[in-house]
Design a protein around this motif. Structure first.
Motif, PDB file in Angstrom:
ATOM      1  N   ALA A 103      11.965 -44.748 -18.337  1.00  0.00           N
ATOM      2  CA  ALA A 103      13.361 -44.308 -18.329  1.00  0.00           C
ATOM      3  C   ALA A 103      13.824 -43.986 -16.907  1.00  0.00           C
ATOM      4  CB  ALA A 103      13.536 -43.088 -19.238  1.00  0.00           C
ATOM      5  N   PHE A 104      12.988 -43.293 -16.148  1.00  0.00           N
ATOM      6  CA  PHE A 104      13.367 -42.959 -14.773  1.00  0.00           C
ATOM      7  C   PHE A 104      13.435 -44.212 -13.897  1.00  0.00           C
ATOM      8  CE2 PHE A 104      12.820 -38.705 -16.166  1.00  0.00           C
ATOM      9  CZ  PHE A 104      13.503 -37.899 -15.270  1.00  0.00           C
ATOM     10  N   ARG A 105      12.548 -45.177 -14.140  1.00  0.00           N
ATOM     11  CA  ARG A 105      12.605 -46.430 -13.379  1.00  0.00           C
ATOM     12  C   ARG A 105      13.887 -47.192 -13.712  1.00  0.00           C
ATOM     13  NH1 ARG A 105      11.795 -51.344 -14.883  1.00  0.00           N
ATOM     14  NH2 ARG A 105      10.520 -50.826 -16.683  1.00  0.00           N
ATOM     15  N   LEU A 106      14.233 -47.288 -14.993  1.00  0.00           N
ATOM     16  CA  LEU A 106      15.467 -47.966 -15.391  1.00  0.00           C
ATOM     17  C   LEU A 106      16.688 -47.282 -14.788  1.00  0.00           C
ATOM     18  CD1 LEU A 106      14.763 -48.754 -19.146  1.00  0.00           C
ATOM     19  CD2 LEU A 106      15.108 -50.418 -17.300  1.00  0.00           C
ATOM     20  N   ALA A 107      16.653 -45.961 -14.743  1.00  0.00           N
ATOM     21  CA  ALA A 107      17.768 -45.212 -14.152  1.00  0.00           C
ATOM     22  C   ALA A 107      17.919 -45.548 -12.670  1.00  0.00           C
ATOM     23  CB  ALA A 107      17.556 -43.715 -14.340  1.00  0.00           C
ATOM     24  N   ARG A 108      16.801 -45.536 -11.956  1.00  0.00           N
ATOM     25  CA  ARG A 108      16.846 -45.852 -10.524  1.00  0.00           C
ATOM     26  C   ARG A 108      17.380 -47.263 -10.305  1.00  0.00           C
ATOM     27  NH1 ARG A 108      11.588 -45.869  -9.268  1.00  0.00           N
ATOM     28  NH2 ARG A 108      11.547 -48.109  -9.294  1.00  0.00           N
ATOM     29  N   GLU A 109      16.916 -48.216 -11.083  1.00  0.00           N
ATOM     30  CA  GLU A 109      17.321 -49.611 -10.930  1.00  0.00           C
ATOM     31  C   GLU A 109      18.767 -49.857 -11.329  1.00  0.00           C
ATOM     32  OE1 GLU A 109      14.443 -51.659 -13.310  1.00  0.00           O
ATOM     33  OE2 GLU A 109      12.877 -51.499 -11.761  1.00  0.00           O
ATOM     34  N   ASN A 110      19.347 -48.942 -12.109  1.00  0.00           N
ATOM     35  CA  ASN A 110      20.716 -49.127 -12.601  1.00  0.00           C
ATOM     36  C   ASN A 110      21.679 -48.045 -12.117  1.00  0.00           C
ATOM     37  OD1 ASN A 110      20.662 -51.501 -14.649  1.00  0.00           O
ATOM     38  ND2 ASN A 110      18.765 -50.373 -14.976  1.00  0.00           N
ATOM     39  N   ASP A 111      21.296 -47.378 -11.025  1.00  0.00           N
ATOM     40  CA  ASP A 111      22.166 -46.386 -10.364  1.00  0.00           C
ATOM     41  C   ASP A 111      22.619 -45.258 -11.286  1.00  0.00           C
ATOM     42  OD1 ASP A 111      22.069 -47.718  -7.853  1.00  0.00           O
ATOM     43  OD2 ASP A 111      23.544 -49.169  -8.609  1.00  0.00           O
ATOM     44  N   ILE A 112      21.744 -44.793 -12.141  1.00  0.00           N
ATOM     45  CA  ILE A 112      22.021 -43.606 -12.961  1.00  0.00           C
ATOM     46  C   ILE A 112      21.482 -42.418 -12.183  1.00  0.00           C
ATOM     47  CG2 ILE A 112      21.557 -42.448 -15.157  1.00  0.00           C
ATOM     48  CD1 ILE A 112      21.218 -45.265 -16.394  1.00  0.00           C
ATOM     49  N   PRO A 113      22.308 -41.389 -11.947  1.00  0.00           N
ATOM     50  CA  PRO A 113      21.890 -40.266 -11.100  1.00  0.00           C
ATOM     51  C   PRO A 113      20.622 -39.559 -11.596  1.00  0.00           C
ATOM     52  CG  PRO A 113      24.249 -40.163 -11.541  1.00  0.00           C
ATOM     53  CD  PRO A 113      23.682 -41.246 -12.428  1.00  0.00           C
ATOM     54  N   LEU A 114      19.796 -39.162 -10.638  1.00  0.00           N
ATOM     55  CA  LEU A 114      18.543 -38.479 -10.946  1.00  0.00           C
ATOM     56  C   LEU A 114      18.782 -37.208 -11.756  1.00  0.00           C
ATOM     57  CD1 LEU A 114      15.491 -38.186 -10.680  1.00  0.00           C
ATOM     58  CD2 LEU A 114      15.872 -37.083  -8.463  1.00  0.00           C
ATOM     59  N   MET A 115      19.774 -36.401 -11.400  1.00  0.00           N
ATOM     60  CA  MET A 115      20.016 -35.153 -12.139  1.00  0.00           C
ATOM     61  C   MET A 115      20.407 -35.426 -13.593  1.00  0.00           C
ATOM     62  SD  MET A 115      19.033 -32.598 -10.568  1.00  0.00           S
ATOM     63  CE  MET A 115      19.566 -31.391 -11.737  1.00  0.00           C
ATOM     64  N   HIS A 116      21.101 -36.523 -13.819  1.00  0.00           N
ATOM     65  CA  HIS A 116      21.431 -36.907 -15.198  1.00  0.00           C
ATOM     66  C   HIS A 116      20.144 -37.166 -15.980  1.00  0.00           C
ATOM     67  CE1 HIS A 116      23.745 -38.661 -18.486  1.00  0.00           C
ATOM     68  NE2 HIS A 116      22.948 -39.721 -18.439  1.00  0.00           N
ATOM     69  N   MET A 117      19.198 -37.846 -15.340  1.00  0.00           N
ATOM     70  CA  MET A 117      17.927 -38.160 -16.000  1.00  0.00           C
ATOM     71  C   MET A 117      17.073 -36.912 -16.214  1.00  0.00           C
ATOM     72  SD  MET A 117      18.259 -41.227 -16.708  1.00  0.00           S
ATOM     73  CE  MET A 117      16.623 -41.439 -17.394  1.00  0.00           C
ATOM     74  N   VAL A 118      17.043 -36.029 -15.227  1.00  0.00           N
ATOM     75  CA  VAL A 118      16.283 -34.777 -15.392  1.00  0.00           C
ATOM     76  C   VAL A 118      16.855 -33.985 -16.564  1.00  0.00           C
ATOM     77  CG1 VAL A 118      15.744 -32.561 -14.303  1.00  0.00           C
ATOM     78  CG2 VAL A 118      15.516 -34.676 -12.992  1.00  0.00           C
ATOM     79  N   THR A 119      18.177 -33.975 -16.689  1.00  0.00           N
ATOM     80  CA  THR A 119      18.828 -33.304 -17.814  1.00  0.00           C
ATOM     81  C   THR A 119      18.421 -33.952 -19.135  1.00  0.00           C
ATOM     82  OG1 THR A 119      20.710 -32.657 -16.453  1.00  0.00           O
ATOM     83  CG2 THR A 119      21.072 -32.706 -18.829  1.00  0.00           C
ATOM     84  N   MET A 120      18.394 -35.285 -19.174  1.00  0.00           N
ATOM     85  CA  MET A 120      18.020 -36.003 -20.395  1.00  0.00           C
ATOM     86  C   MET A 120      16.571 -35.739 -20.802  1.00  0.00           C
ATOM     87  SD  MET A 120      19.761 -39.734 -19.789  1.00  0.00           S
ATOM     88  CE  MET A 120      18.992 -40.459 -21.210  1.00  0.00           C
ATOM     89  N   ALA A 121      15.723 -35.468 -19.812  1.00  0.00           N
ATOM     90  CA  ALA A 121      14.299 -35.281 -20.085  1.00  0.00           C
ATOM     91  C   ALA A 121      13.915 -33.826 -20.317  1.00  0.00           C
ATOM     92  CB  ALA A 121      13.475 -35.837 -18.918  1.00  0.00           C
ATOM     93  N   SER A 122      14.816 -32.885 -20.048  1.00  0.00           N
ATOM     94  CA  SER A 122      14.439 -31.475 -20.167  1.00  0.00           C
ATOM     95  C   SER A 122      15.475 -30.672 -20.961  1.00  0.00           C
ATOM     96  CB  SER A 122      14.226 -30.864 -18.772  1.00  0.00           C
ATOM     97  OG  SER A 122      15.407 -31.001 -17.992  1.00  0.00           O
TER      98      SER A 122
END
Length: 128
Positions: free
Chosen positions: A84-103
Motif C-alpha cells: 500500500a505504501f509503495r502504491l501510494a508513493r508511485e501514485n503521488d498519494i501523500p505519506l500522511m494520508h497513508m499513515v492515517t489509513m494505516a493507524s
C-alpha cells in the motif's frame, strides 16, 4: 484455490465442491487499478483480515515458523502495508494520508463501534 493457487473454471469448481465442499477459496472482485482510487478516498483503512493457510506438514503450534516460507499465502497476509505504501508513493498519494489509513482510521472505526482500547490508538497524544 487458497491452497494450490489455481484458478477455477466452472467445471473444475463444481468438481472441487463435490470432493471438498468446505475448501478455502479466494474470490477476486475488484480490478487492481481500483485499489489506487480507493486509497485516495478519506476514511479508507488499510487492514489485513487474513491468516496463513496451514496444511500438513505445517503446524499452527510452531510459533517460530517463518510464515514467509509457507506456500500459497494470501497476498493480504504478506506485505499488505508495504504494498500500500509503495502504491501510494508511485501514485503521488501523500505519506500522511497513508499513515492515517494505516493507524488512525482503523482504530477510529473500531473505537466508534465501542471498542474502548481503540478510542486512543492510532493518535499522537500528550501523556500517552
Amino acid at each position: 484455490d487458497a491452497v494450490t493457487g489455481e484458478f477455477y473454471t466452472k467445471e473444475s469448481r463444481d468438481e472441487m465442491i463435490k470432493k471438498d465442499p468446505t475448501r478455502l477459496v479466494i474470490v477476486y472482485k475488484m480490478p487492481a487499478k481500483a485499489v489506487v482510487d480507493w486509497m485516495r478516498l478519506p476514511g479508507v483503512a488499510i487492514a489485513s483480515d487474513t491468516m496463513p493457510v496451514l496444511t500438513p506438514p505445517y503446524d499452527i503450534q510452531d510459533l517460530d515458523m517463518d510464515l514467509r516460507k509457507l506456500p500459497n499465502n494470501h497476498p493480504r497476509g504478506a506485505g499488505c502495508f508495504a504494498k500500500a505504501f509503495r502504491l501510494a508513493r508511485e501514485n503521488d498519494i501523500p505519506l500522511m494520508h497513508m499513515v492515517t489509513m494505516a493507524s488512525y482510521t482503523p482504530a477510529k472505526h473500531l473505537g466508534d463501534c465501542g471498542l474502548k482500547a481503540m478510542q486512543e490508538r492510532g493518535r499522537i497524544q500528550e501523556g500517552k
